[in-house]
Design an enzyme around this catalytic site. Structure first.
Site, PDB file in Angstrom:
ATOM      1  N   VAL A 184       0.897 -87.783 -35.987  1.00 53.33           N
ATOM      2  CA  VAL A 184       1.604 -88.168 -34.644  1.00 53.33           C
ATOM      3  C   VAL A 184       2.109 -89.828 -34.639  1.00 53.33           C
ATOM      4  O   VAL A 184       1.055 -90.632 -35.069  1.00 53.33           O
ATOM      5  CB  VAL A 184       0.900 -88.182 -33.325  1.00 53.33           C
ATOM      6  N   LYS A 209       1.732 -82.211 -38.668  1.00 51.50           N
ATOM      7  CA  LYS A 209       1.897 -82.000 -37.386  1.00 51.50           C
ATOM      8  C   LYS A 209       2.287 -80.571 -36.840  1.00 51.50           C
ATOM      9  O   LYS A 209       1.734 -80.027 -36.051  1.00 51.50           O
ATOM     10  CB  LYS A 209       2.943 -82.866 -36.687  1.00 51.50           C
ATOM     11  N   LYS A 228       4.100 -82.918 -31.801  1.00 57.28           N
ATOM     12  CA  LYS A 228       3.092 -84.120 -31.612  1.00 57.28           C
ATOM     13  C   LYS A 228       2.759 -83.993 -29.980  1.00 57.28           C
ATOM     14  O   LYS A 228       1.700 -84.388 -29.753  1.00 57.28           O
ATOM     15  CB  LYS A 228       4.283 -85.140 -31.848  1.00 57.28           C
TER      16      LYS A 228
END
Length: 433
Positions: free
Chosen positions: A132, A105, A205
């Site tokens: 995510v 991420k 995210k």
């Protein structure tokens, strides 16, 4: 149609990587049937060779660059994390036409554009479902299932550590520090919890979700970020009085402008959430994401947002998709950033505030406080007052207003003669009583 074995290089063999190896080994026959060709591990890059006794020693190497460059590698799977040397390795793979599956991420929140451009130039695939919310399928629905719709808002609980802490504080009445310590003992918090409790993980995210939902390149630096260190037991108690709870939220939405255009808002902060909201019941280390779209309406995705097996499930799911593309001669979805919407500054973003303050019990104090809100164009939704001795607790919940106006009002309240202290300021999401 290609039916030769598909060679995979795995970068990283920690908690997630070891689970990826297990799934590829235990489900080899089924994965072959699903993809149309055998998936074969060519090698596993690790930092130290002696720490991975459950993995065949002949697969292990400390030379990541050489593994990525091997002629018999078709797909590179990355579960190491961090920026470098991972960024360089994945760009090397993509530029050579090797597809990439990553759970990284932090890398994607900063360098998706660079990676996507390399993938487009060579015709390789770039998949990142596991980046995510772990096992929860959210990236693919945003990229594919909802590609025919117009997404207006995405709001979610995307960090399990902070959700565990806030849920435990709400359930037990304990303070932040002792609950964080307990989370560490139970394995829900890292030895250094900064990335989680200060919102860095959720912000990365949020950047990915906003980019996908609104076809605009959003980086972690574009995301307004606040953590949960300052949340107190009193905040949770105040939330309960309003039939709410407190959650660390990642919020991404389209913000209409006066001239008819739109901007993108991406932000992470703790907020009061009504108990009637679907996210309010997401407890412990679980994650959930609510997507609002014009045609589809409200959709909720819920499940385990972290952990070795759940994250590995998402990684292997992406690997299957990539392998199918290679077998059938297709390609996965490309980056979609055509909208190029500007990012809305936090000060311009419409929010609501819950403000609790201690005031002197004197005539006119409520009118003075209300005047500070009115002076900045902030409308008050509800006011609660409880007299205690020679003082009183005053709680104000506002209607929606630009965040800058709300912040300026709170700053002004600190300076009022009869306001002893502003004890709590929290944003409010959804409709409160």
């Amino acid at each position: 149609m290609n039916t030769r074995p598909i060679g995979v290089a795995l970068l990283g063999c920690g908690v997630v990587g070891s689970e990826v190896v297990r799934l590829l080994t235990e489900q080899a026959d089924e994965l072959t049937a699903r993809t149309g060709a055998p998936i074969e591990l060519r090698g596993i890059a690790v930092r130290k060779l002696g720490k991975h006794r459950d993995v065949p020693a002949e697969l292990l190497t400390t030379d990541s660059a050489a593994l990525v460059a091997r002629e018999d590698v078709d797909v590179v799977v990355e579960v190491v994390g961090g920026i470098e040397p991972v960024r360089t390795l994945l760009l090397q793979a993509l530029r050579a036409g090797r597809s990439v599956v990553t759970a990284n991420k932090a890398l994607l929140a900063e360098h998706t554009a660079e990676l996507a451009e390399a993938a487009d130039a060579s015709g390789a695939d770039l998949y990142f479902e596991a980046a995510v919310a772990g096992a929860i399928p959210i990236v693919r629905p945003l990229r594919e299932s909802l590609a025919g719709d117009r997404i207006t808002r995405v709001v979610g609980i995307v960090n399990g550590t902070t959700n565990f802490i806030l849920s435990a504080m709400d359930a037990t009445g304990a303070g932040y520090a002792e609950t964080l310590e307990e989370a560490g003992r139970l394995g829900y918090a890292e030895a250094d919890p900064t990335a989680d409790v200060d919102g860095f993980d959720a912000a990365a995210k949020a950047a990915i979700l906003a980019s996908l939902a609104f076809h605009t390149r959003v980086t972690a630096a574009d995301v307004h970020r606040e953590g949960i260190r300052d949340i107190t037991a009193s905040d949770l108690s105040a939330a309960r009085a309003l039939s709410c709870t407190v959650k660390l939220l990642a919020l991404c939405e389209r913000v209409p402008q006066a001239d008819g255009s739109e901007r993108v808002s991406a932000r992470v902060y703790p907020a009061m959430v009504p108990l009637s909201h679907p996210l309010a019941s997401v407890d412990g280390a679980f994650n959930a994401v609510v997507v609002e779209a014009e045609a589809a309406g409200r959709l909720m995705f819920y499940g385990q947002g972290a952990g070795g097996a759940p994250t590995a499930s998402a990684v292997v799911g992406d690997l299957v998709a990539v392998c199918r593309n290679q077998v059938q001669g297709g390609r996965g979805p490309r980056e979609s950033a055509y909208a190029q919407l500007a990012v809305s500054p936090m000060g311009d973003t419409p929010t609501r505030y819950h403000v609790s303050m201690e005031v002197a019990d004197v005539a006119g104090v409520l009118a003075t406080v209300a005047g500070e809100f009115s002076r900045r164009g902030v409308s008050i939704s509800t006011v609660r007052q409880a007299v205690r001795g020679d003082g009183a607790t005053l709680v104000v919940v506002t209607h929606t207003a630009p965040d800058s106006a709300l912040a300026a009002t709170v700053a002004a309240l600190h300076e009022l003669e009869h306001v002893t202290s502003v004890t709590s300021v929290l944003r409010v999401e959804g409709d409160t009583p």
